[in-house]
Scaffold this motif. Structure first.
Motif, PDB file in Angstrom:
ATOM      1  N   THR A   1       0.838  -1.208   0.000  1.00  0.00           N
ATOM      2  CA  THR A   1       0.000   0.000   0.000  1.00  0.00           C
ATOM      3  C   THR A   1       0.868   1.251   0.000  1.00  0.00           C
ATOM      4  O   THR A   1       0.618   2.204  -0.750  1.00  0.00           O
ATOM      5  N   LEU A   2       1.891   1.256   0.846  1.00  0.00           N
ATOM      6  CA  LEU A   2       2.818   2.382   0.882  1.00  0.00           C
ATOM      7  C   LEU A   2       3.529   2.539  -0.455  1.00  0.00           C
ATOM      8  O   LEU A   2       3.676   3.660  -0.971  1.00  0.00           O
ATOM      9  N   ALA A   3       3.961   1.424  -1.039  1.00  0.00           N
ATOM     10  CA  ALA A   3       4.658   1.464  -2.326  1.00  0.00           C
ATOM     11  C   ALA A   3       3.777   2.077  -3.410  1.00  0.00           C
ATOM     12  O   ALA A   3       4.237   2.905  -4.207  1.00  0.00           O
ATOM     13  N   THR A   4       2.509   1.713  -3.420  1.00  0.00           N
ATOM     14  CA  THR A   4       1.574   2.246  -4.418  1.00  0.00           C
ATOM     15  C   THR A   4       1.434   3.758  -4.274  1.00  0.00           C
ATOM     16  O   THR A   4       1.389   4.494  -5.278  1.00  0.00           O
ATOM     17  N   GLU A   5       1.372   4.240  -3.040  1.00  0.00           N
ATOM     18  CA  GLU A   5       1.269   5.687  -2.797  1.00  0.00           C
ATOM     19  C   GLU A   5       2.523   6.410  -3.280  1.00  0.00           C
ATOM     20  O   GLU A   5       2.433   7.484  -3.893  1.00  0.00           O
ATOM     21  N   LEU A   6       3.683   5.839  -3.009  1.00  0.00           N
ATOM     22  CA  LEU A   6       4.932   6.482  -3.424  1.00  0.00           C
ATOM     23  C   LEU A   6       5.089   6.486  -4.938  1.00  0.00           C
ATOM     24  O   LEU A   6       5.582   7.463  -5.511  1.00  0.00           O
ATOM     25  N   ILE A   7       4.671   5.419  -5.588  1.00  0.00           N
ATOM     26  CA  ILE A   7       4.731   5.363  -7.051  1.00  0.00           C
ATOM     27  C   ILE A   7       3.831   6.438  -7.648  1.00  0.00           C
ATOM     28  O   ILE A   7       4.224   7.173  -8.567  1.00  0.00           O
ATOM     29  N   ALA A   8       2.615   6.557  -7.118  1.00  0.00           N
ATOM     30  CA  ALA A   8       1.675   7.562  -7.619  1.00  0.00           C
ATOM     31  C   ALA A   8       2.207   8.962  -7.404  1.00  0.00           C
ATOM     32  O   ALA A   8       2.083   9.841  -8.278  1.00  0.00           O
ATOM     33  N   ALA A   9       2.824   9.189  -6.253  1.00  0.00           N
ATOM     34  CA  ALA A   9       3.360  10.518  -5.951  1.00  0.00           C
ATOM     35  C   ALA A   9       4.508  10.879  -6.888  1.00  0.00           C
ATOM     36  O   ALA A   9       4.607  12.008  -7.376  1.00  0.00           O
ATOM     37  N   ALA A  10       5.372   9.909  -7.147  1.00  0.00           N
ATOM     38  CA  ALA A  10       6.548  10.174  -7.982  1.00  0.00           C
ATOM     39  C   ALA A  10       6.195  10.386  -9.441  1.00  0.00           C
ATOM     40  O   ALA A  10       6.926  11.054 -10.177  1.00  0.00           O
ATOM     41  N   THR A  11       5.078   9.811  -9.886  1.00  0.00           N
ATOM     42  CA  THR A  11       4.698   9.922 -11.294  1.00  0.00           C
ATOM     43  C   THR A  11       3.651  11.003 -11.545  1.00  0.00           C
ATOM     44  O   THR A  11       3.158  11.141 -12.665  1.00  0.00           O
ATOM     45  N   ASP A  12       3.317  11.791 -10.521  1.00  0.00           N
ATOM     46  CA  ASP A  12       2.333  12.857 -10.656  1.00  0.00           C
ATOM     47  C   ASP A  12       3.010  14.105 -11.233  1.00  0.00           C
ATOM     48  O   ASP A  12       3.685  14.847 -10.524  1.00  0.00           O
ATOM     49  N   ALA A  13       2.844  14.325 -12.531  1.00  0.00           N
ATOM     50  CA  ALA A  13       3.504  15.445 -13.205  1.00  0.00           C
ATOM     51  C   ALA A  13       3.041  16.790 -12.662  1.00  0.00           C
ATOM     52  O   ALA A  13       3.814  17.761 -12.627  1.00  0.00           O
ATOM     53  N   SER A  14       1.777  16.870 -12.228  1.00  0.00           N
ATOM     54  CA  SER A  14       1.257  18.151 -11.748  1.00  0.00           C
ATOM     55  C   SER A  14       1.985  18.630 -10.502  1.00  0.00           C
ATOM     56  O   SER A  14       2.009  19.827 -10.194  1.00  0.00           O
ATOM     57  N   ALA A  15       2.596  17.691  -9.771  1.00  0.00           N
ATOM     58  CA  ALA A  15       3.292  18.069  -8.542  1.00  0.00           C
ATOM     59  C   ALA A  15       4.537  18.906  -8.823  1.00  0.00           C
ATOM     60  O   ALA A  15       5.043  19.590  -7.938  1.00  0.00           O
ATOM     61  N   LYS A  16       5.043  18.843 -10.055  1.00  0.00           N
ATOM     62  CA  LYS A  16       6.249  19.612 -10.380  1.00  0.00           C
ATOM     63  C   LYS A  16       6.008  21.121 -10.226  1.00  0.00           C
ATOM     64  O   LYS A  16       6.961  21.890 -10.106  1.00  0.00           O
ATOM     65  N   ALA A  17       4.746  21.538 -10.221  1.00  0.00           N
ATOM     66  CA  ALA A  17       4.439  22.961 -10.053  1.00  0.00           C
ATOM     67  C   ALA A  17       4.869  23.476  -8.700  1.00  0.00           C
ATOM     68  O   ALA A  17       4.973  24.696  -8.498  1.00  0.00           O
ATOM     69  N   VAL A  18       5.145  22.569  -7.767  1.00  0.00           N
ATOM     70  CA  VAL A  18       5.562  23.002  -6.435  1.00  0.00           C
ATOM     71  C   VAL A  18       6.898  23.753  -6.498  1.00  0.00           C
ATOM     72  O   VAL A  18       7.194  24.581  -5.637  1.00  0.00           O
ATOM     73  N   ALA A  19       7.688  23.487  -7.525  1.00  0.00           N
ATOM     74  CA  ALA A  19       8.977  24.174  -7.662  1.00  0.00           C
ATOM     75  C   ALA A  19       8.782  25.685  -7.798  1.00  0.00           C
ATOM     76  O   ALA A  19       9.552  26.479  -7.239  1.00  0.00           O
ATOM     77  N   LYS A  20       7.752  26.085  -8.532  1.00  0.00           N
ATOM     78  CA  LYS A  20       7.468  27.511  -8.681  1.00  0.00           C
ATOM     79  C   LYS A  20       7.021  28.112  -7.354  1.00  0.00           C
ATOM     80  O   LYS A  20       7.409  29.237  -7.002  1.00  0.00           O
ATOM     81  N   THR A  21       6.214  27.375  -6.601  1.00  0.00           N
ATOM     82  CA  THR A  21       5.760  27.851  -5.294  1.00  0.00           C
ATOM     83  C   THR A  21       6.948  28.082  -4.363  1.00  0.00           C
ATOM     84  O   THR A  21       7.025  29.107  -3.670  1.00  0.00           O
ATOM     85  N   ILE A  22       7.872  27.135  -4.353  1.00  0.00           N
ATOM     86  CA  ILE A  22       9.069  27.272  -3.516  1.00  0.00           C
ATOM     87  C   ILE A  22       9.888  28.470  -3.960  1.00  0.00           C
ATOM     88  O   ILE A  22      10.367  29.261  -3.137  1.00  0.00           O
ATOM     89  N   HIS A  23      10.050  28.634  -5.275  1.00  0.00           N
ATOM     90  CA  HIS A  23      10.827  29.762  -5.810  1.00  0.00           C
ATOM     91  C   HIS A  23      10.186  31.094  -5.438  1.00  0.00           C
ATOM     92  O   HIS A  23      10.886  32.056  -5.056  1.00  0.00           O
ATOM     93  N   ASP A  24       8.863  31.180  -5.515  1.00  0.00           N
ATOM     94  CA  ASP A  24       8.173  32.436  -5.186  1.00  0.00           C
ATOM     95  C   ASP A  24       8.377  32.801  -3.716  1.00  0.00           C
ATOM     96  O   ASP A  24       8.607  33.975  -3.382  1.00  0.00           O
ATOM     97  N   HIS A  25       8.289  31.846  -2.839  1.00  0.00           N
ATOM     98  CA  HIS A  25       8.501  32.125  -1.411  1.00  0.00           C
ATOM     99  C   HIS A  25       9.958  32.486  -1.129  1.00  0.00           C
ATOM    100  O   HIS A  25      10.244  33.315  -0.265  1.00  0.00           O
TER     101      HIS A  25
END
Length: 313
Positions: free
Chosen positions: A167-191
């Protein structure tokens, strides 16, 4: 008279998968932040790769430079003197899998080579390569590659890791392959940009406040990717707690998977495992609770006399 049980061929899918499961059990028994966790994972992954190739045919696992190895893979015993069966090197195994198993990508192959390369360094040199690598940097790809190889054998993640870890492995795989999460880089840069506009005095004041806040709150202490101040990640348990009796005290250890990050110094907040992974904040963390043994078993004080420590690495 008891009939002897015929064991599977050592290059068969069943034998190789069973050994991969054995190494996976050793992996799960180790702390996730320790080098042993990564070391055992590399052994399990190699045997899993060989099992996936043997599932197609055990002859593919044989070193083809000597035809006796292929003959042996077919279940025969060569008559050549001093025969010692030799299997294919892992690099060739991975190359063949990349051609045969369409879902086994070049990225997975490269990861497997790197992961096993670190294992070889660990075994054959004075270096300690696994010490310098966080689990979050390799664990999602490890699980993803393992899942692809297991599916190619009509198996599931549970086969290798059990239901909780799967179950944990499935969550980590989904998190790592979620392309939309890459937008967090802009959020970090803005702060980070806003943070740089504060004066030195204001930054110092906010960092002191953040340090005090992080100490009082429940969670695991980390460094903010925007301003490097003390911050916290919080999450939920990934497995039941493990209890250990030490003298008059009971120590209860439990691992958590992060789901939220907050920094009060710069105001950065990140929600969701996929975005935390993209921000390199997805490492599981360990919380340790200490209780007085007498009170614990008598249940006079179920919370114990000590505060939980979520900041253990």
């Amino acid at each position: 008279m008891t009939t002897p049980v015929q064991l599977p061929h050592e290059w068969s899918k069943d034998a190789l998968l069973a050994k991969a499961q054995r190494y996976a059990e050793e992996m799960r028994a180790e702390p996730r932040e320790g080098w042993q966790f990564a070391f055992w994972s590399s052994l399990s992954l190699e045997l899993l790769a060989r099992a996936a190739l043997a599932h197609v045919s055990p002859t593919l696992v044989a070193d083809h430079k000597d035809w006796n190895n292929i003959y042996y893979a077919l279940g025969n015993m060569p008559t050549v003197k001093k025969f010692s069966p030799k299997s294919l090197d892992i690099s060739s195994v991975l190359n063949r899998l990349q051609e045969i198993v369409s879902a086994f990508t070049p990225e997975m192959r490269d990861f497997a080579l790197l992961h096993m390369g670190r294992r070889n360094q660990e075994l054959h040199s004075g270096s300690t390569p696994f010490d310098a690598v966080k689990a979050s940097a390799w664990l999602p790809m490890f699980y993803h590659a393992a899942e692809v190889l297991l599916v190619s054998m009509n198996e599931k993640l549970e086969t290798l890791f059990g239901p909780d870890e799967a179950t944990l492995a499935t969550e980590l795989i989904a998190a790592a392959t979620d392309a939309s999460a890459k937008a967090v880089a802009k959020t970090i840069h803005d702060h980070k940009t806003v943070w740089s506009q504060f004066g030195a005095g204001e930054r110092a004041k906010r960092q002191v406040k953040a340090s005090a806040w992080a100490t009082r709150q429940e969670g695991h202490g980390v460094s903010c990717p925007s301003c490097s101040s003390d911050a916290l990640v919080t999450g939920s348990p990934v497995a039941p707690p493990v209890k250990k009796l030490d003298g008059d005290e009971i120590t209860e250890t439990q691992y958590f998977l992060p789901s939220r990050f907050e920094c009060v110094a710069c105001g950065l907040k990140i929600n969701g495992l996929s975005q935390l992974h993209a921000a390199s904040l997805a490492d599981t963390y360990k919380a340790t609770f200490t209780y007085d043994a007498a009170e614990y078993y008598q249940l006079d004080d179920p919370l114990g006399a000590y505060e939980p420590d979520f900041n253990e690495p």
